[in-house]
Structure formats: C-alpha cells, structure tokens
Design a protein around this motif. Structure first.
Motif, short mmCIF file in Angstrom:
data_model
loop_
_atom_site.label_atom_id
_atom_site.label_comp_id
_atom_site.label_asym_id
_atom_site.label_seq_id
_atom_site.Cartn_x
_atom_site.Cartn_y
_atom_site.Cartn_z
N PRO A 92 25.44 1.17 -31.62
CA PRO A 92 26.48 0.97 -32.64
C PRO A 92 26.21 -0.23 -33.53
N GLY A 93 25.14 -0.99 -33.26
CA GLY A 93 24.83 -2.18 -34.04
C GLY A 93 24.66 -1.89 -35.52
N ILE A 94 24.30 -0.67 -35.86
CA ILE A 94 24.11 -0.33 -37.27
C ILE A 94 25.39 -0.52 -38.08
N LEU A 95 26.54 -0.47 -37.42
CA LEU A 95 27.81 -0.64 -38.12
C LEU A 95 27.96 -2.05 -38.69
N SER A 96 27.24 -3.01 -38.14
CA SER A 96 27.33 -4.38 -38.62
C SER A 96 26.21 -4.75 -39.59
N ILE A 97 25.29 -3.82 -39.82
CA ILE A 97 24.17 -4.07 -40.74
C ILE A 97 24.64 -3.85 -42.18
N LYS A 98 24.18 -4.71 -43.09
CA LYS A 98 24.52 -4.51 -44.50
C LYS A 98 24.03 -3.14 -44.95
N PRO A 99 24.86 -2.38 -45.65
CA PRO A 99 24.53 -0.98 -45.96
C PRO A 99 23.18 -0.77 -46.62
N GLU A 100 22.74 -1.70 -47.44
CA GLU A 100 21.45 -1.52 -48.11
C GLU A 100 20.26 -1.55 -47.15
N PHE A 101 20.52 -1.97 -45.91
CA PHE A 101 19.45 -2.03 -44.91
C PHE A 101 19.59 -0.97 -43.82
N TRP A 102 20.48 -0.01 -44.02
CA TRP A 102 20.70 1.00 -42.99
C TRP A 102 19.44 1.83 -42.71
N MET A 103 18.78 2.29 -43.74
CA MET A 103 17.60 3.14 -43.53
C MET A 103 16.47 2.38 -42.82
N PRO A 104 16.13 1.16 -43.25
CA PRO A 104 15.12 0.40 -42.49
C PRO A 104 15.53 0.15 -41.05
N PHE A 105 16.84 -0.11 -40.84
CA PHE A 105 17.30 -0.39 -39.47
C PHE A 105 17.22 0.86 -38.61
N LEU A 106 17.49 2.04 -39.20
CA LEU A 106 17.35 3.30 -38.46
C LEU A 106 15.90 3.49 -38.00
N LEU A 107 14.95 3.12 -38.87
CA LEU A 107 13.54 3.20 -38.49
C LEU A 107 13.24 2.23 -37.35
N CYS A 108 13.80 1.02 -37.43
CA CYS A 108 13.61 0.04 -36.35
C CYS A 108 14.20 0.54 -35.04
N MET A 109 15.37 1.19 -35.12
CA MET A 109 15.99 1.74 -33.92
C MET A 109 15.11 2.82 -33.30
N ALA A 110 14.52 3.65 -34.14
CA ALA A 110 13.64 4.70 -33.63
C ALA A 110 12.45 4.10 -32.90
N VAL A 111 11.90 3.02 -33.46
CA VAL A 111 10.78 2.34 -32.81
C VAL A 111 11.21 1.75 -31.47
N ALA A 112 12.41 1.14 -31.44
CA ALA A 112 12.92 0.53 -30.21
C ALA A 112 13.25 1.56 -29.14
N ILE A 113 13.39 2.82 -29.53
CA ILE A 113 13.64 3.90 -28.56
C ILE A 113 12.33 4.52 -28.09
N VAL A 114 11.47 4.86 -29.02
CA VAL A 114 10.28 5.64 -28.70
C VAL A 114 9.23 4.82 -27.96
N ILE A 115 8.90 3.63 -28.47
CA ILE A 115 7.80 2.86 -27.88
C ILE A 115 8.06 2.49 -26.42
N PRO A 116 9.25 1.96 -26.06
CA PRO A 116 9.48 1.66 -24.63
C PRO A 116 9.40 2.89 -23.74
N ILE A 117 9.89 4.03 -24.21
CA ILE A 117 9.82 5.26 -23.41
C ILE A 117 8.37 5.67 -23.19
N VAL A 118 7.59 5.71 -24.27
CA VAL A 118 6.18 6.12 -24.17
C VAL A 118 5.39 5.15 -23.29
N LEU A 119 5.58 3.83 -23.50
CA LEU A 119 4.83 2.84 -22.73
C LEU A 119 5.22 2.84 -21.25
N THR A 120 6.51 3.02 -20.97
CA THR A 120 6.95 3.06 -19.57
C THR A 120 6.29 4.23 -18.83
#
Length: 486
Positions: free
Chosen positions: A433-461
């Motif tokens: 839910p942290g995206i709700l506190s991100i300034k709207p102009e940065f939502w798309m970059p933050f969504l990409l960062c969220m995807a990285v924070a999800i995928v990389i730990p899963i793959v590496l684990t």
C-alpha cells in the motif's frame, strides 16, 4: 491435563528455569522474556517444542513465537513456573538491563515516535490524495485538475488541508507531548511547550527564507533580543526542547518540597525551557536538522544517488535487526519539512516488500510444512503491509539465504528508486500500500521498483536453495527437518 502443560514445562526448563526469568509477558502471538542470562537458554530445544514456532531476540527481550493461542499458553506457563506476569511496559523497562547505551538511546527514540506514526501515516495519505485531485492535470478534463472543474472537490481539497496542517505544521506539539509521556513528566507542559514553538504570533518557519533579516520580528529585552521564529514541522528543535523540559522537571522534583511542587516545578521547568528553545536550542536544532536533511538529500539526488539507494536498500533490513531503523523516522520528517517530500521512505517500503517476497518463496519451496506455514504465511502478509519483524526473525534469519536474497532485491529496487528520483509525500503505509503515499508523478517508476522488490528476492531465494548457497551445510531439506519436525 491442561492443554499446554507439557509444552510449558519444556519451555521453562529450556530457558533455564524460574531463576533465569527476570520478567515475562506476552503480546498477540509471542511470549516475551527478559532473562537474567540469555546464554543459558537452549534455543534448539525451544524450537523443538511442539507449540513453539520460532524464537528471536530483540531490544533485550527473548521472544518465543507461539501463535494465536499465546494467551492460553501464557496462563499455563506462569502457573507452572510460579512467576507473576507483568505489563509490556514493565518488560520493556526490565529489558534495558540487557541493552547497551546505543540500544537504550535508540529505544527512547523509537518510543517517542511510535505514538505519532498513525497521525503521520494519515497525513501522508491526505497529502497524496490532495496531490491527485489538486495537482494532476487530466487530458479528459481539457488539461485541468479535478479541483479546477469541481466545486465539491475544491471544497474537499481545502478542508483536508485542515488535517494536513495540524499533523505536519504542528508536529512539534506531538513530539514534545510524546517526550513528556515517555519520560513520565507532565504531559500538558509538553503540549504547552510545543505550542510555543508553533504559535501564530511567530514568523512561520516556511516564510523565514524569503524574509529579509531586518524584517524578522523579535522580542526586545533591552540589552538583547530573541527572534520570533516558529519551528513548524521541525523535528530536532522540538526534541531538544522536549528533553530539556523533561529533565528539568525530573531534577526540580528532587529538590523542591512536595508541598509547593505543583506551583514551582512547572514554573521553573517551563519558562527556562521556552526561553532556551527560542534562544539556543531552536536555532541549533534547526541547523542540525537542515545539515542532516541536506546531506541525505544530496546522497539521494546527487551523481551517486544510485549508489546511495543500493547501499541503503541493502542495509535497511539489518538496521531493523539492530533497531537503528527508528532513526529514519526523524530523517524522513525533516526531509518532508525541508523539501516537501522524502526520497528515503519509498526505499523503506520497498525493503518491506522484498523481505515479504523472500518468505513467499519459502512458502512455495517448503509447501506442505504446516508448522512453518503458521509463521510464514502471516509473516508474508505482515511484510506486504509494512511490518517486517515476523518475517525477518521468524523465517528469513533462521535460514539466512532468504534474508540475503531480500537484501539484494531491496538494493536493486533502491537503486532504481533513487535513479528515478521517486519521492513520497511523507511517511505512509508500508509495503504494497506504500504507493498511496508516493507523489502521483512517480507512481509508474515506483510500480517498476515494486516489481523488482517482488521478483528478485523470489528468484534468488529459490536459486540459493536449489544450489545450496548460504544454506546450512548446503543441505536445506535436512535443516528443515531438524528445525521443524518434533
């Protein structure tokens, strides 16, 4: 026979008996002990007890994860052990005997900011919502904002600032009150002190930079004067003043007779503190706060922001283990006051997500392990909502490799976050839910960062476990069996 009699008896023996218990209480899922000698506790034997789902140590407390039945287990344990349970505050106080000076200082800082977090989170969400309706121009509205085309939303936009201003501009009031509460001093004096830092008769802190030096109002005492400057949204000036008031009151109580203490203790504590706050502590605190926020902001936005972001992302989870992560609350609030937002907090939300994703991979890898799932599934949900301790202490540190995988994922996400300049309105809800506190102009970059924070730990684990990297003796299945089978 009582339901948990055998388990409670085993736990009492494994922690070193009644004589090793300094204090004990419980929270929603855990038994919390302060032990006289923690080295006596046999953690492997404790992990082998059927009801126990894990152990960890934090802030001087030895914590045993029991689950939703912890209250029932606690009652049987205290009966068998012949000990009296105490409150959580009493356990926190007793646990300080196991903490060094730095841990104690960090603990105080955490307890000062903890009561303020709900309001700050609400404030961050309000600022985010106001930005959406008042700052974003939509093509479907002919390039206008929602506020510009709707009187209702214009009224909503203006009304919500009443709450936002109360939370952020008057933050010093909350800080000085919280310090008084934490230190056990008179809370109304803390509130009064905070109000004197943000009084309407003072020049607003946000107007100081654009006001000529000879136009700043001041109190004239004849042979010296004090500038009438407010400290709206300032953190360190409020902290310095709050602690001075608390220690003055504590000291005065020791020397002023109780019969007249109600009159003279508040008088001789409050007035000197307010004077010192505006003459000495306020200017010094402002300078310190500005220096800290400028240094951090330079690191977050400068030429090496990618390095700062990756290092912070990598190290934030270890900071949680030490408790040092509580310092970031003050830095985030100072960045918000000085720059209208914080680039630091988005990386904290991403670290939460990364730790939860590593546990999600463990759930997949160890599916069918019902005992572990009692910890891992709630821990994943908790992480994705911004609370990482159950995941870190209950799963990731137990195996090590998911913890490292999450740190790497967080580092990659932090690198991207700072590279894109992602900024939050303020501290907000953590995790997904942290995206709700991100300034709207940065939502798309933050969504990409969220995807990285999800995928990389899963793959590496998954990769680390399959390849035996950072696993115990490279044989994960045997270690799982040893840890979780009775």
């Amino acid at each position: 026979m009582a339901k948990y009699q055998d388990d409670a008896t085993q736990l009492l023996k494994a922690i070193g008996g009644k004589g090793n218990i300094s204090a004990v209480t419980h929270c929603a899922t855990r038994m919390r002990f302060v032990l006289n000698d923690q080295s006596i506790a046999d953690e492997k034997a404790i992990d082998d007890i059927p009801v126990v789902k894990g152990t960890f140590t934090q802030a001087g407390q030895f914590q045993v994860i029991i689950g939703n039945d912890v209250a029932t287990f606690y009652n049987e344990f205290t009966k068998i052990a012949g000990v009296e349970g105490v409150s959580k505050d009493a356990v926190k106080s007793a646990s300080k005997q196991n903490q060094n000076a730095i841990q104690k200082a960090i603990g105080i800082l955490a307890e000062v900011f903890a009561p303020l977090i709900p309001a700050i989170v609400v404030g961050g969400l309000i600022l985010g919502f106001r930005n959406i309706i008042g700052e974003i121009k939509f093509d479907s509205l002919d390039g206008q904002t929602i506020v510009q085309v709707s009187q209702f939303w214009k009224g909503t936009y203006d009304f919500l600032w009443l709450i936002g201003e109360a939370i952020f501009h008057f933050l010093p009031v909350g800080i000085t009150w919280s310090i008084a509460k934490k230190m056990g001093t008179t809370q109304i004096l803390g509130i009064v002190l905070g109000i004197t830092l943000v009084s309407p008769q003072l020049l607003n802190a946000y107007s100081v930079a654009e006001t000529a030096a000879n136009k700043i109002p001041y109190w004239d005492f004849g042979f010296f004067h004090i500038e009438m400057i407010g400290y709206q949204a300032q953190v360190i000036p409020a902290m310095l003043a709050g602690f001075l008031l608390a220690y003055l009151e504590i000291g005065l109580r020791k020397v002023i007779p109780q019969a007249i203490s109600m009159i003279f203790v508040p008088f001789f504590a409050l007035i000197p503190t307010v004077l010192a706050a505006h003459l000495i502590l306020g200017p010094i605190g402002w300078s310190i706060g500005s220096w800290i926020s400028n240094v951090v902001y330079a690191g977050l936005t400068g030429s090496f922001s990618w390095l700062f972001g990756s290092v912070f992302g990598f190290l934030y989870a270890p900071l949680v283990i030490t408790g040092l992560h509580h310092m970031t609350n003050a830095i985030d609030l100072q960045l918000t006051a000085d720059f209208g937002g914080t680039n630091l907090w988005p990386m904290i939300a991403l670290s939460n997500i990364a730790q939860g994703s590593a546990v999600l991979a463990i759930i997949f890898l160890h599916r069918g392990n019902k005992k572990e799932e009692q910890i891992s599934i709630p821990a994943t949900i908790s992480c994705y909502l911004g609370v990482t301790e159950p995941a870190i202490f209950g799963i990731n540190l137990k195996y090590v490799y998911p913890f490292v995988a999450a740190m790497i994922g967080s580092a990659c996400a932090g690198l991207l976050s700072t590279s894109f300049g992602v900024m939050a309105n303020s501290i907000g809800v953590g995790g997904l839910p942290g995206i709700l506190s991100i300034k709207p102009e940065f939502w798309m970059p933050f969504l990409l960062c969220m995807a990285v924070a999800i995928v990389i730990p899963i793959v590496l684990t998954i990769f680390f476990e399959k390849k035996g990297i950072l696993t115990k003796a490279g044989v994960v299945d045997d270690s799982i069996s040893d840890l979780f089978n009775n």
